[in-house]
Each structure stands twice: as structure tokens, then as C-alpha cells.
Write an enzyme that holds these catalytic residues in place. Sequence first.
Site, mmCIF file in Angstrom:
data_model
loop_
_atom_site.group_PDB
_atom_site.id
_atom_site.type_symbol
_atom_site.label_atom_id
_atom_site.label_comp_id
_atom_site.label_asym_id
_atom_site.label_seq_id
_atom_site.Cartn_x
_atom_site.Cartn_y
_atom_site.Cartn_z
ATOM 1 N N LYS C 76 65.921 37.495 24.289
ATOM 2 C CA LYS C 76 65.815 38.837 24.234
ATOM 3 C C LYS C 76 64.503 39.016 23.067
ATOM 4 O O LYS C 76 64.386 38.025 22.255
ATOM 5 C CB LYS C 76 66.977 39.380 23.341
ATOM 6 C CG LYS C 76 66.802 41.052 23.208
ATOM 7 C CD LYS C 76 68.153 41.593 22.426
ATOM 8 C CE LYS C 76 68.104 43.091 22.378
ATOM 9 N NZ LYS C 76 69.201 43.629 21.623
ATOM 10 N N SER C 151 71.621 47.526 24.020
ATOM 11 C CA SER C 151 70.239 47.226 24.075
ATOM 12 C C SER C 151 69.648 46.044 24.874
ATOM 13 O O SER C 151 68.429 45.987 25.254
ATOM 14 C CB SER C 151 69.454 47.528 22.859
ATOM 15 O OG SER C 151 69.931 46.398 22.010
ATOM 16 N N SER C 175 75.381 46.131 21.687
ATOM 17 C CA SER C 175 74.172 45.804 22.579
ATOM 18 C C SER C 175 74.325 44.390 23.197
ATOM 19 O O SER C 175 73.546 43.999 24.394
ATOM 20 C CB SER C 175 72.936 45.591 21.744
ATOM 21 O OG SER C 175 72.716 46.960 21.489
#
Lengths: 481, 95, 484
Positions: C76, C151, C175
Site C-alpha cells: 500500500k 482505504s 481499511s
Amino acid sequence: MEWETVIGLEIHAQLATKSKIFSGASTTYGAEANTQACAVDLGLPGVLPVINQQAIEMAIKFGTAVNAHIADKSVFARKNYFYPDLPKGYQISQFELPIVGHGEIEIQLTDGSKKIIGITRAHLEEDAGKSVHDGFFDNTGVDLNRAGTPLIEIVSEPDMRSSEEAIAYLKKIHSIVRYLKICDGNMQEGSFRCDANVSVRPKGQDELGTRTELKNLNSFKYIEQAIEFEIERQIEVIESGGKVVQETRLYDPNKNETRTMRSKEEANDYRYFPDPDLLPVCIDQETIEAIRKELPELPEAKRDRFIKEFGLSEYDSDVLTSNRDQAEYFESVVNAANGEAKLSANWVMGELSAVLNKSNIDITQSPVSAEMLGGMIKRIKDNTISGNIAKQVFEAMCNGEGSADEIIDNQGLKQVTDPGAIEKLVDDVIDANPDQVKQYQQAPAEKQGKLIGFFVGQIMKKSQGKANPQQVNELLQEKLK
Amino acid sequence: MSLNKSDIDKIAWLARLSISEEDTPNYLHDVSNILDLVETMNTVDTENIEPLAHPLEITARLREDKVTETDQREHFQKIAPAVDNGHYLVPKVIE
Amino acid sequence: MHKKTIKELSSALQNKEFSSEELVSFYLHRCELHNADLNCFISLMPETAIKQAKSADKKIQNGNATPLTGIPLAHKDIFCTNGTKTTCGSKMLDNFIAPYDATVVTRLNKAGMVTLGKTNMDEFAMGSTSETSFYGAVKNPWDIDRVPGGSSGGSAAAVAAKLAPVATGTDTGGSIRQPASLCGITGLKPTYGRVSRYGMIAYASSLDQGGPITQTAEDAAIMLNAMAGFDERDSTSAEKAVEDYTKNLNESLDGLTIGLPKQYFGGQLDASIESVIQAGVKELENLGAHVKEIELPNSELSIPAYYVIALAECSSNLARFDGVRFGHRCDDPKDLTDLYLRSRAEGFGKEVKRRIITGTYVLSAGYYDAYYLKAQKLRRLIRDDFRKALEDVDVIIGPTAPQVAFKLNEFIDDPISMYLSDIYTVSVNLAGLPAISVPAGFANELPVGMQIIGNYFAESRLLNIAHRFQQATDWHQRSPEGFE
């Protein structure tokens, strides 16, 4: 109208740790810009603070030294505001739960009176970086080497009533932090800084007047001048029908005046909240006791002991204990000098102090060790050398020519005490100066004391200063009768 | 919770975010709605409840006082927008 | 190759069926092929990946391999990777070349993993749809008109589309779990403090936690073995020793007590989702578990409490983005104020600004007690609810999200609805507990995740339950059309 001044001080003392309060970067002063600012100090994305144990211990030391309550749980909070020298956009400080609670110290004033000054609290926080305004054209340069240096902020009660009291309090704290070796106390380098909150009120009134906060006070002298100026200014404002505005004022030492920096209306809303990157610091009673036990003797106790144990005057004791290194040096000298305290005090405060001042060095860097100085004083005491010759020996020691005994031996400075040898010197000088002898003998008694100096001088010159002055004096008086 | 424009202006200033005149009503609307949602918290009495700052409620571990970082100025300043002579630059600050 | 789990890839590499370089080239090619459709990567790192793969092959050759050596992964873009762009999905960091590695990155590099690239995400992890990214919205591989959740949407979409066998994610309020649910894969949020936060760009420090996004629970266990552990650079890192999370995967579920919170079912929960979860629970009962109804009375208040705390922390965490030492700086600032105001206004997107402003407000003078302190008190109540419940049951099960993947742009101007969709995940972060989302079925042909919440540091138990569930079901093996 008679006015009363009310002063409270906020002292920022940089703690003498090796590394920063939340990072492993060095705290050494004077490095090239930004070479001691690591990722944590720069507030790079993703980095995290970790608390330095030494900073916590130093804060506890301070707290115990001023008889304050040490919090069993203290919390670091973020103080949020934007400024270029504050890389994260917040300063990690303490707000609701500071590490040191209420304490107090006693100050002594020049008239000999004593007064207790309260300490509201002392908390840990990180120092900011420095802005450099010159040398970057239309820009300001930011150096973050200082960012993250541990500070203890010591907040006093508004207990002081004059600049003299404020300075006495400040000096007391200054000496305590140096005694504890938690701060080097260097005001020029900014390791010991002070802001003053000053207000005035009609004498007898309970309610406090509106205060101003004075900044940029980096010497005892400036602090005194700034406070004095501010008191005058506030009284003048009120007496001419105006009102004191609550604001921050900057002291300008060149003009010896204070001027507005920012008013309360522009004051920030700091939005303090507990720093979620850090956990509460918990301190158990045992840790506090262990630190308390290891506290060094503090200036007051030391001073009282010097008076009692060494029979020194209050003045001498005050001067000697004003700084821990000096006091310790002095005690070592006394030790090496077989307990000869008064003479040791004179030498430490006199010749040694002069040499240190001249080369602008600290007593810990003294070219003459305490053992060496004590060794020399021993020789004064046992009449091996006179006080005058001692000055010569001392200078030689300063130049690294060896110990007092070596210098006395090598340079043949041993005092002449053999009565026969002294008598011969005395006789020779009397014989060589018949006119002066006559003059002496005809002079009234009160003038003889002065005239005898001539003979002493001649004898000393002849003996290269080595004749025992006391013996010379006695014999001269006898022979000149 | 009804906010007004000057509240938004004040907060935006504290947060150092410039918000255009035309965007202000949107922020006003959104932030007010969020605060309305947040105010449902008041349906529970929390008198005498101690706030919880951290889920694990453990205490700080302290670091030994040791210098572990070396000079990385050049490395760190490669990504800086403006530097001169080792300093980070900002428009002149007047004190 | 892409159908293999990392467990299978690892043995293939050990048996020299193919080299890491071949494997990595294959995945890089797949990424290049599909990224245009899904937009799940912000950066691909072909050169460094091949270099890392070659060095992994050497380690395998020399017999110095770990179970992760030579396995490709995607990070990420919230994790700092030394020498490469780390954007956090923001224009603010579009030019930010991280000067150091996050601890998670260091640990996975050390294990021999190969980084394919950095995945797209909601800007600064603020969002539940992965639409707030400066680099555009991520698409859900199951339906490219829908969001992958957020997210960590880029990571979840990449794993679901098999562009990477595994990816890292972070979970502040769901997330990792919510995008795993919406993309039909496995996502684990460990106990707060289990995985180091150092080098993970902070959103809300007391809630953020990194974890793996994988195809299977077994892969998650292998990943957690490498990711978890004490880090002296993170004060909130747990000093507790790390266990071998693969050890108990096959333990029996006999005697397991599952708590079903009354508050999680009915209400706003979509009926089709509820039936998927009930079926999942039934499956676990078949495996030997017992079910008990429990109460989490303050559940509903977790949303406001969470948003107050998260937004307050974010308003302060994001103050360091000021255009001075790194990141976006506006052109020709006329003075310091202008530098701050414009750099931050230009660098941050709308949702980030919305959150900073709200967070600033709740901390401001006069409002702190009513908002922030109140939220912290509720946080205690919510945590205590879980503690109490977990005295009677081993784990708590419910849906991960109240709905399947929503349409792109559905909530873009309706933050409140988006916030409300976090109902089942945020309370877990407030309490700091571990939780895993596993694929449990489909509703309207879109994947549905089942969330299993455990006690502090009970990751091993969660992975065991998830693994046994996956042994008995094949939901986690389904692939979206076009990415088989």
C-alpha cells in the site's frame, strides 16, 4: 500611589542528555546546520517518537531537589501550531499531567532576608529548531539541529515582588540545575532561558493586574533590566490613564526597552491533546526514592556545611558553593592541603579564579589540579615556602612545570629558616645601610613599622625571596633597637 | 450543531488551509453534518467514565540515552523544496 | 502461476519449478496488462523488482530461503519505501521519494519478498471507497463500475485480480477488512501494536494498524509471521513475543464459542448479507462451534466516537505537510502564511481537508470536552463492551460491511453515508482488537465478507477459524471474470 510588582518566571532549561528527547540524534551544540536533525526531528512522514529515559530521570532529579511531587503517571501532549522551526506542526510537551508538580525553593536577598518562592509545576517538552534571518536574501533559513533537544520548563508561582527577587530565584534555579548536572546552564548558547510575566497593582490590592510576558531574556543582566523597564512602563501607562494590554513583549537590549511582539487577540488556540504516538510515563515510588538517595548535596546544604565544617565566612561559602564543580574542587584542595580551609579558599577564589577568568575556562579544565594546588598550600602551611614564593610556584604549575614539590626542588625555592643563615642576612643588610639604620632609630615608633619594610625588602632581595619573612621581621626588630 | 461561515474561516486558519469563498458553503454544510452525527454521542451518559486514550492501556517503554543517528542531511535534503547552505528555506519571517 | 497461493508459490520456488525472476516477470506483465482497467497501482517498480527477484533466486539456490523468499507483493502506498515514490494517494506527496523504509517493508525485504509496486488508496487512508486518491479511483475487479472499498482498495483489488499474490494494507477503521470483504479476499487487522507503525504514514495514530491482504487465511498467517514483532522505533509496539501463526491453523473448532452481537443483525443490515453471514456461522457450527447471542450495547456510538478521535488525530498528524522540508510547495509564496495556506490547500484533496477541518474544530478551545473527551469516554465503554463479551465467547462474528461494493461516485458527495458504512469495523479499532474478514458468499453476484473478531493477541485463533472455514468452503477461490 504606591505600586507593587508581581513577577512569575518560566524557565526553560535544556537537559544535558546525549541524545534528543524523542530520537537518537546528538544534542551537541554548534554543529553545522541540520547535520544533527534525523528523520524524527525533521518530522518526516511515518516516523515516531520514543522517550529518552535520561530526560525522565533528570526531570525527577529536579523535582526531588525542589521538594516537588513527582507524578506517578504523566502524559505527553501535542501543542499544535505552525511555525517553520516546528517541523511536525506540533510540539510534544506536557499539559494536563506534567511530570513535576508543586514545589518550592528558598531565596536569599542582599539584605540577608529569606523568602520562599513556589514552583507551580515543571514539565518536559522538546525544543524547537532555529530560524536564521540573515544570509538568505528574501528568505529565512531553518536549522533543525536544536529541534527535539529535551527541555524542562519550570513555571514559578507569581511570588516575586521585585527584579531582585526574580534574579535571586533565577540564580537559585540556575545553580540547582547545574548542581544536579542536568543542564549546563549556558545562557549565551540558550541552554538556560527565561520568560518573565510581569504586572503591577496598587499596594494592598489582592487582585492581580494585567500581565505582560517578556521574551528574549538571555542574561541575568537583561532580565533585570527588562523587568525594571517593564515595571516603569506599566506604571506610567496606568498613571497616565491607560490600561496595560495583555501581550507578549520582546526585550531589546540595545535600546533597553520592551516592545510588542503579539497581543492576546492573535494568540493561538493550541488544541492540546494527549500524543497518541506516546504512552503515559509511569514512575513508581522506588524509582523516585532511588533518585532521591543519589541526589548530590545542594548549594544551600553545602554552604551551611562549609561554614560549619571549615569555619569559612558566609560570603566565602556562598562564592565557593555557587557552582558545584568549584565547590568540589575546593573540597579536594582542602583534602590535599591537610584540612587547611581558609588558605585553600583564598587561593581558589583568588589566584586560581583569576587564571581561569583570564583564559576564559571552566574550573574542570583548570591547568592546576586540586591535588596540585592542595600540595602547594601544604608547603605554605609547613613553612617550606612563603606566600610570595607560592605565587611563583603557582605560575610554574600553571605552565605545566610539575608539582609544587618538584618546582620548589628544581628551582631551589625552599624557604630559608636556619636562624644562623637568617642572622647573617640581617647583619649584612644592617652593616651595608648605616644611614637607614640611623633614620630608623631616630624615627617615632609609629613610623618605624613602615621604615622596617626597607630592610625586609633588601633581605628578601638578597635571599631571592626565600628567607622566612616572620623570622626576618623578628630578628630585625631585635637588632635595630 | 450549526456552524457559521466565520467558524469555518477560523478553523481553516488554525489548520492553515486556504478555502475559497465558493467552497466555504460546502465545507460548512459537510462539517455541520459530521458534527450532527457526532452529537449522537450525547445520548449516553459518560459521567464518571475515565477517558481511554489508548486501546491497550500500557505504559511507555523508555529508550536508553544513546546517540544512534548519523548525519544524513544530504540524503534528507534531496527531497526538500528549497534549501541553501544546509538550511531549509521559507519566505522571510519577521519577528 | 497466479492461481497459486503464496504457500504454493513458495514450494514451487523451492522445487525450482520456476525462478523468482520468472514469477516476478509474469506478475509484472499481468500488472501492466490490467492496471489500466483497475487503477490499483500508483507505481510499478519493474527494475528494482527484477533485481530483488535475482537476489531471491540466489538465496533459494544457496538454501537461505524463508517461506516468503522470492514471492512478489504489493505495498500500500502508505508504507515508506526507501528511494521510491511514496504518495499516500495524495498530490501532497506526488514528488516524495521516501528516504527510508518502513519497518514492515524492512521486515518483508529481509524475508526475501519482491516488491512489484505501490498500490492506490484513499488519500491519506481517508475513505472507504478508494475514490479520494489523487491518482483516480480504483475499480473493483468483480464489477469495474463499482468501488473496491477502502482505504486499502488498490491492495485488495490487486490481490482479487491476482495482479499480486499478496499485498500489505493498513486499517484505521476497517481499511483492510472492508475492501477485503468487497473484493472477495482475506484481510487481517492485527491487534493494535502487533505490527510496527514506523514508516507507515499516520492517519490516526491510536487506531492505525498494518496487516496482510491475501487470498487465504494460511497466506495471512505466513505473512503475519514476517510482519509482526516488536519495534523499538514505535513506542506503541507490543513487546509480546510473536508466535508461529501457521502452527495452529488446523486445530479443531470443537468447543469454540462464537458470539453473535444482537446489535449487528437486523437494522440497516441488508437481508441478503445477513443470510450469507448466517450461512457462514452455520458452517462453523458444522465444524464444531457453538453459537451464543451477545450484547455490544454501545455499538452504534462507535461511529461518532471513531470519527471524533480519528479526525482529531489526523488534523494534528497532517500538520507536518507544510511545504517546507518535503512534499508539495506552492509556486512563489509571497510570505510564510501564503506558503502554508496555498501549499496545503493545493496538496490536499477535498475529503482530507474536510477531515482536517472537522478534527481541528473538535480539538479547539471550548469544544475539547464536548467532543474529544466525550469520544474517549465512549471509547472506554465500547472497549469494555468487547472485553465483557469476550469473557463469555471466544470470538465475535458478524458482517464486515453492511452492504456489497457500491457504485463509483455513489457516496462521493455524501460523506455521512460513507462514514455510516463503517459501522461493523470501527469499533474493533477503538478497542484495538484483532479481526479478520473472510469471503463467505455472494449477494447480487458481489462478494460478501464475514468478520471474525478475537481477543487481544489472539490472531492465531482467528487464523485457525478462518483457515478451517476456508478448508470447508470455496468462496475464497472464486475469481472475478476476466482475471481468472
